[in-house]
Design an enzyme around this catalytic site. Structure first.
Site, short mmCIF file in Angstrom:
data_model
loop_
_atom_site.label_atom_id
_atom_site.label_comp_id
_atom_site.label_asym_id
_atom_site.label_seq_id
_atom_site.Cartn_x
_atom_site.Cartn_y
_atom_site.Cartn_z
N TYR A 65 67.55 -33.88 -73.11
CA TYR A 65 68.78 -33.78 -72.33
C TYR A 65 68.52 -33.60 -70.84
O TYR A 65 69.26 -34.13 -70.01
CB TYR A 65 69.73 -32.71 -72.90
CG TYR A 65 70.61 -33.36 -73.93
CD1 TYR A 65 71.74 -34.06 -73.56
CD2 TYR A 65 70.23 -33.38 -75.27
CE1 TYR A 65 72.50 -34.75 -74.48
CE2 TYR A 65 70.98 -34.06 -76.21
CZ TYR A 65 72.12 -34.74 -75.81
OH TYR A 65 72.86 -35.44 -76.72
N ASN A 100 81.92 -41.70 -72.99
CA ASN A 100 80.74 -41.42 -72.18
C ASN A 100 80.73 -39.98 -71.71
O ASN A 100 81.77 -39.36 -71.53
CB ASN A 100 80.68 -42.36 -70.97
CG ASN A 100 80.51 -43.80 -71.39
OD1 ASN A 100 80.18 -44.07 -72.55
ND2 ASN A 100 80.74 -44.71 -70.49
N HIS A 117 83.64 -37.15 -75.79
CA HIS A 117 82.32 -36.67 -76.23
C HIS A 117 81.71 -35.64 -75.30
O HIS A 117 80.51 -35.42 -75.31
CB HIS A 117 81.36 -37.87 -76.40
CG HIS A 117 81.71 -38.75 -77.56
ND1 HIS A 117 81.12 -39.97 -77.80
CD2 HIS A 117 82.59 -38.58 -78.57
CE1 HIS A 117 81.63 -40.52 -78.90
NE2 HIS A 117 82.53 -39.69 -79.38
N CYS A 155 75.48 -13.35 -72.86
CA CYS A 155 75.02 -12.71 -74.10
C CYS A 155 73.56 -13.01 -74.43
O CYS A 155 73.05 -12.49 -75.42
CB CYS A 155 75.93 -13.11 -75.26
SG CYS A 155 75.65 -14.78 -75.86
N GLY A 192 82.89 -52.11 -73.26
CA GLY A 192 81.53 -51.64 -73.55
C GLY A 192 81.40 -50.61 -74.64
O GLY A 192 80.63 -49.66 -74.50
N THR A 193 82.13 -50.80 -75.72
CA THR A 193 81.92 -49.89 -76.85
C THR A 193 81.67 -50.69 -78.12
O THR A 193 82.26 -51.75 -78.33
CB THR A 193 83.09 -48.90 -77.05
OG1 THR A 193 82.83 -48.11 -78.20
CG2 THR A 193 84.43 -49.59 -77.21
N SER A 194 80.75 -50.18 -78.96
CA SER A 194 80.41 -50.90 -80.19
C SER A 194 81.54 -50.79 -81.21
O SER A 194 81.60 -51.57 -82.14
CB SER A 194 79.13 -50.32 -80.77
OG SER A 194 79.30 -48.94 -81.00
P1 NAD Z 1 78.54 -47.60 -77.92
O1 NAD Z 1 78.86 -47.43 -79.33
O2 NAD Z 1 79.65 -47.42 -76.97
O3 NAD Z 1 77.82 -49.05 -77.75
C1 NAD Z 1 77.45 -49.67 -76.54
C2 NAD Z 1 78.19 -51.02 -76.38
O4 NAD Z 1 78.04 -51.48 -75.04
C3 NAD Z 1 77.65 -52.16 -77.27
O5 NAD Z 1 78.73 -52.76 -77.96
C4 NAD Z 1 77.05 -53.18 -76.27
O6 NAD Z 1 77.19 -54.52 -76.68
C5 NAD Z 1 77.86 -52.90 -75.04
N1 NAD Z 1 77.22 -53.26 -73.78
C6 NAD Z 1 75.90 -53.28 -73.45
N2 NAD Z 1 75.73 -53.66 -72.16
C7 NAD Z 1 76.97 -53.87 -71.65
C8 NAD Z 1 77.47 -54.28 -70.37
N3 NAD Z 1 76.65 -54.50 -69.33
N4 NAD Z 1 78.81 -54.38 -70.22
C9 NAD Z 1 79.65 -54.14 -71.25
N5 NAD Z 1 79.24 -53.77 -72.47
C10 NAD Z 1 77.92 -53.64 -72.67
O7 NAD Z 1 77.55 -46.59 -77.40
P2 NAD Z 1 76.11 -46.13 -77.92
O8 NAD Z 1 75.16 -46.58 -76.91
O9 NAD Z 1 75.91 -46.57 -79.33
O10 NAD Z 1 76.23 -44.55 -77.86
C11 NAD Z 1 76.91 -43.75 -78.82
C12 NAD Z 1 77.42 -42.48 -78.13
O11 NAD Z 1 76.35 -41.86 -77.39
C13 NAD Z 1 78.46 -42.70 -77.09
O12 NAD Z 1 79.73 -42.77 -77.62
C14 NAD Z 1 78.25 -41.53 -76.13
O13 NAD Z 1 78.86 -40.37 -76.59
C15 NAD Z 1 76.77 -41.38 -76.13
N6 NAD Z 1 76.19 -42.12 -74.99
C16 NAD Z 1 76.74 -41.97 -73.74
C17 NAD Z 1 76.22 -42.68 -72.65
C18 NAD Z 1 76.86 -42.48 -71.30
O14 NAD Z 1 77.56 -41.49 -71.09
N7 NAD Z 1 76.69 -43.41 -70.36
C19 NAD Z 1 75.14 -43.54 -72.85
C20 NAD Z 1 74.59 -43.68 -74.14
C21 NAD Z 1 75.13 -42.95 -75.19
ZN ZN Z 2 76.89 -16.33 -74.71
#
Ligand code: NAD
Ligand code: ZN
Length: 262
Positions: A65, A100, A117, A155, A192-194
């Site tokens: 992290y 995100n 998240h 704490c 940009g979400t799966s």
């Molecule tokens: P996700 O499920 O949102 O998937 C990522 C998606 O982004 C995919 O569908 C991919 O095809 C798409 N993508 C890739 N490049 C792109 C672009 N340039 N433009 C548009 N779309 C694009 O996310 P994940 O990576 O499977 O992560 C799962 C969880 O982990 C998230 O919901 C979040 O809580 C956390 N996470 C957050 C961040 C952040 O805050 N930036 C990054 C990674 C993971």
């Molecule tokens: Zn505490």
């Protein structure tokens, strides 16, 4: 053509919302989990971003992290975040619901933001109600350079990142607000979400079910694509700039409409 069509739908919407995932931040240099190969020391995120991993090895999870916090602290909002904030200023997007944790929507100027998240710059106590936003308290640098496991100043228990890990429930208040918005929205712009992480992935389905429209930007097909009215197969930055131009072109031709909206 697709961006023009999407721009027209958005410009005519009464209550449009956006729903974003890791893909919108990819062009800011924040890797998505699913697309990344060997994200950090060859661990899979699912092996680190879990309560079990933290119980087993808090030091390892904190190292991961802190690496992510450093990476994200250096990242800047990209043209997709900025275009979205602009659409909110124009009165077109009413709220942004994000999965995100990177704070980039806020940095871009989005005001009505729902973080499903959590936020990577916040820490919370594993025992008491203590919470701290390290960016706001000005302690981020000190926190990142410390070698010790972070402890609660109230704490003494271990602190953890205030993010939702795999297998954990989403914050109830954020989830309720998100679904309330989805039940009112006539358009949802999904970027940009799966679309495979539930319950968040239901949001576009809720909009679709009551007759709303779904616009999606993603270079790859996702779990949302089957219900998308307009699917723009592009990276977020290019797609969002196209949509913004589409909105402006439509409003330019219909100035009076724009005035009414304001
Ligand atoms: P996700 O499920 O949102 O998937 C990522 C998606 O982004 C995919 O569908 C991919 O095809 C798409 N993508 C890739 N490049 C792109 C672009 N340039 N433009 C548009 N779309 C694009 O996310 P994940 O990576 O499977 O992560 C799962 C969880 O982990 C998230 O919901 C979040 O809580 C956390 N996470 C957050 C961040 C952040 O805050 N930036 C990054 C990674 C993971
Ligand atoms: Zn505490």
């Amino acid at each position: 053509m697709l961006c023009e069509e999407a721009g027209r739908i958005l410009a005519k919407a009464k209550f449009a919302i956006a729903f974003t995932g890791a893909g919108i931040s990819a062009e800011s240099g924040v890797p998505t989990f699913r697309d990344a190969n060997g994200l950090w020391r060859n661990y899979k995120p699912e092996e680190l971003a879990t309560p079990e991993a933290f119980r087993r090895n808090p030091k390892l999870v904190w190292e991961f992290y802190k690496w992510r916090m450093r990476l994200i602290a250096k990242a800047r909002p990209n043209r997709a975040h900025l275009a979205l904030a602009r659409l909110e200023k124009m009165g077109i997007i009413k709220a942004v619901i994000t999965q995100n944790v990177d704070d980039l929507h806020r940095e871009a100027g989005t005001e009505n933001l729902i973080e499903l998240h959590g936020n990577i710059f916040r820490v919370r106590c594993t025992s008491c109600a203590y919470r701290e936003n390290l960016k706001e308290s000005g302690r981020l640098e000190e926190f990142l350079t410390s070698e010790d496991l972070p402890r609660c100043p109230r704490c003494g228990s271990l602190l953890r990142p205030d993010v939702v890990w795999f297998g954990e429930p989403l914050p109830q208040d954020a989830l309720e607000r998100a679904f309330e918005l989805a039940s009112k929205a006539d358009v949802v712009l999904v970027i940009g979400t799966s679309g495979v992480v539930y319950p968040a992935a239901y949001i576009p389905y809720v909009v679709k079910e009551h007759g709303g429209r779904v616009i999606e930007i993603n270079p790859k097909r996702s779990g949302i694509t089957p219900i998308a009215d307009v699917f723009i197969p592009k990276p977020a930055g290019e797609g969002m700039e196209g949509i913004l131009r589409g909105v402006e072109a439509f409003l330019g031709g219909k100035g009076s409409d724009h005035q009414r909206r304001k």
